[in-house]
Design a protein around this motif. Structure first.
Motif, short mmCIF file in Angstrom:
data_model
loop_
_atom_site.label_atom_id
_atom_site.label_comp_id
_atom_site.label_asym_id
_atom_site.label_seq_id
_atom_site.Cartn_x
_atom_site.Cartn_y
_atom_site.Cartn_z
N ALA A 193 0.70 -0.98 -0.14
CA ALA A 193 -0.02 -0.07 0.02
C ALA A 193 0.84 1.16 -0.10
O ALA A 193 0.51 2.39 -0.49
N ALA A 194 1.93 1.13 0.36
CA ALA A 194 2.90 2.35 0.67
C ALA A 194 3.08 2.96 -0.90
O ALA A 194 3.30 4.10 -1.08
N ASP A 195 3.04 1.97 -1.81
CA ASP A 195 3.55 2.47 -3.20
C ASP A 195 2.38 3.06 -3.94
O ASP A 195 2.57 3.79 -5.08
N ARG A 196 1.21 3.38 -3.14
CA ARG A 196 0.16 4.16 -3.60
C ARG A 196 0.36 5.71 -3.22
O ARG A 196 -0.27 6.66 -3.84
N MET A 197 1.50 6.11 -2.39
CA MET A 197 1.89 7.28 -2.11
C MET A 197 2.65 7.97 -3.16
O MET A 197 3.41 7.23 -3.87
N SER A 198 2.58 9.32 -3.42
CA SER A 198 3.56 9.83 -4.23
C SER A 198 5.11 9.92 -3.57
O SER A 198 5.24 9.98 -2.32
N ALA A 199 5.82 9.73 -4.75
CA ALA A 199 7.52 9.70 -4.31
C ALA A 199 7.90 11.19 -4.50
O ALA A 199 9.16 11.47 -4.44
N ARG A 200 7.15 12.37 -4.93
CA ARG A 200 7.47 13.67 -5.15
C ARG A 200 7.90 14.21 -4.02
O ARG A 200 7.12 14.36 -2.98
N PRO A 201 9.13 14.88 -3.80
CA PRO A 201 9.62 15.51 -2.43
C PRO A 201 8.92 17.17 -2.71
O PRO A 201 8.89 17.55 -3.78
N ASP A 202 8.71 17.66 -1.62
CA ASP A 202 8.14 18.92 -1.51
C ASP A 202 9.25 20.03 -1.97
O ASP A 202 8.89 21.19 -2.13
N LEU A 203 10.31 19.64 -1.63
CA LEU A 203 11.60 20.53 -1.92
C LEU A 203 12.53 19.70 -2.06
O LEU A 203 12.87 18.60 -1.37
N ALA A 204 13.76 20.15 -2.79
CA ALA A 204 15.07 19.22 -3.00
C ALA A 204 16.14 19.92 -2.99
O ALA A 204 16.44 21.16 -3.75
N GLY A 205 17.07 19.66 -1.96
CA GLY A 205 18.34 20.42 -1.97
C GLY A 205 19.42 19.49 -2.49
O GLY A 205 19.74 18.36 -2.28
N LEU A 206 20.16 20.09 -3.38
CA LEU A 206 21.42 19.51 -3.95
C LEU A 206 22.75 20.11 -3.66
O LEU A 206 23.07 21.33 -4.21
N VAL A 207 23.44 19.45 -3.15
CA VAL A 207 24.92 20.18 -2.65
C VAL A 207 25.99 19.52 -3.46
O VAL A 207 26.36 18.22 -3.51
N TYR A 208 26.78 20.45 -3.95
CA TYR A 208 27.85 19.95 -4.90
C TYR A 208 27.40 18.74 -5.87
O TYR A 208 28.18 17.73 -5.65
N PRO A 209 26.31 18.78 -6.39
CA PRO A 209 25.71 17.56 -7.00
C PRO A 209 26.27 17.12 -8.34
O PRO A 209 26.87 18.11 -9.15
N VAL A 210 26.47 15.63 -8.54
CA VAL A 210 26.38 15.52 -9.94
C VAL A 210 25.10 15.38 -10.86
O VAL A 210 24.03 15.07 -9.96
N VAL A 211 25.27 16.14 -11.85
CA VAL A 211 23.88 16.61 -12.61
C VAL A 211 23.84 15.78 -13.96
O VAL A 211 22.92 14.91 -14.14
N SER A 212 24.96 16.31 -14.68
CA SER A 212 24.89 15.79 -16.04
C SER A 212 25.68 14.77 -15.99
O SER A 212 26.92 14.58 -15.48
N LEU A 213 25.54 13.76 -17.06
CA LEU A 213 26.53 12.76 -17.53
C LEU A 213 26.92 13.05 -18.75
O LEU A 213 27.86 12.14 -19.39
#
Length: 323
Positions: A193-213
């Protein structure tokens, strides 16, 4: 000699430390609250033995600096504040998709979040090169599942399911960014049943992130650990966060140092540009010094040391945190 983070990330995955005892989580304390992500075996399991390994790079027992590998049963480690205000953050440590920097980008981050009344969940996610089918999806499977498990247990954890952020570092920033842009993508078959919930975060913080490949700016070790060394152009494009921004992407908070020699600052720049072009919300802070992997460890006189307060302020303005 203890390997540095730069040396390990520069070389891709490395075998570190001694194996933990049978069934041990190794890096957790006896009183830690640990929540399994999957009720059975995780998606893509091959039945091969994956043994937990932990290396502590600190010389001060009171301040560990553990790197974790060998994750066959991913979990959330819950750190609760003394005075919870209903907000929560899922922490995603980095390590080039070859290990998890559990303290620098996990427990130490949980401490300052807890001091602000925010419940923290450290995501101990699987590493794609350790023997899983569909390796490129394995970390995102755990990140999506982690958000859904947290939301489905909101009453138990004492949090508001509409005030849930993700905060990722380095390769963990790539995973947090992937979650922010691919939260609705079906990467595993629902298990409960947990998989019926949304996986969308309400805010995302990215610190020195790898972004592009993209070969010109990516961190090669993270790319190869995630996709393998011979990934197709299509696979590289699919997994590049800046190419996946949509109208459903939540507000993003970006932090990077211009002198980062491991993950170029261009990663944050291309994502910020993509978010602006998509008409979404983002705030970016670039500091001329700090290098890579600083977590919350920059000295107080360093301008970059302000990033946790800046992230919290942004979350307050977006209605996720409380002043």
């Amino acid at each position: 000699m203890t390997p540095t983070r730069r040396a390990v990330l520069g070389a891709g995955a490395a075998m570190l430390g001694a194996a933990a005892g049978p069934g041990a989580l190794a890096q957790t304390a006896p009183g830690d609250e640990v929540v399994r992500l999957w009720p059975g075996r995780p998606p893509g399991a091959r039945g091969t033995g994956i043994v937990r390994k932990v290396t502590d790079n600190s010389k001060d027992p009171a301040h560990p600096d553990r790197w974790v590998m060998g994750i066959d049963d991913p979990v959330l480690v819950v750190r609760r504040p003394a005075r919870p205000n209903g907000a929560a953050v899922m922490l995603v440590p980095g390590g080039g998709y070859g290990f998890l920097a559990y303290d620098n980008e996990g427990t130490e981050q949980a401490a300052w979040l807890n001091a602000r009344g925010i419940t923290a969940f450290i995501l101990v996610y699987r590493l794609p090169a350790e023997g899983w089918d569909q390796r490129a999806l394995v970390p995102l499977q755990d990140a999506q599942r982690g958000m859904r498990v947290i939301r489905s247990g909101a009453a138990r954890f004492g949090i508001d399911p509409a005030r849930l952020a993700v905060l990722g570092f380095s390769a963990g920033g790539h995973l947090a960014g992937s979650l922010a842009t691919r939260h609705g993508e079906a990467v595993y078959a629902p298990v409960d049943a947990a998989d019926r919930m949304s996986a969308r975060p309400d805010l995302a913080g990215l610190v020195y992130p790898v972004v592009s490949l993209d070969a010109g700016i990516t961190h090669v070790g993270s790319r190869d650990n995630l996709l393998g060394p011979s990934a197709s152009a299509e696979a590289l494009l699919h997994a590049s966060v800046e190419k996946r921004v949509t109208a459903e992407t939540p507000p993003l908070f970006l932090v990077h140092a211009s002198d980062d020699r491991l993950v170029p600052v261009a990663n944050s720049l291309v994502l910020y540009d993509a978010v602006m072009k998509a008409g979404r919300k983002a705030e970016m802070h670039l500091f001329d010094e700090g290098g890579h992997g600083f977590g919350a460890r920059l000295p107080k006189e360093a301008p970059g040391s302000a990033w946790p307060a800046l992230f919290h302020s942004y979350g307050v303005r977006k209605g996720v945190f409380r002043a």
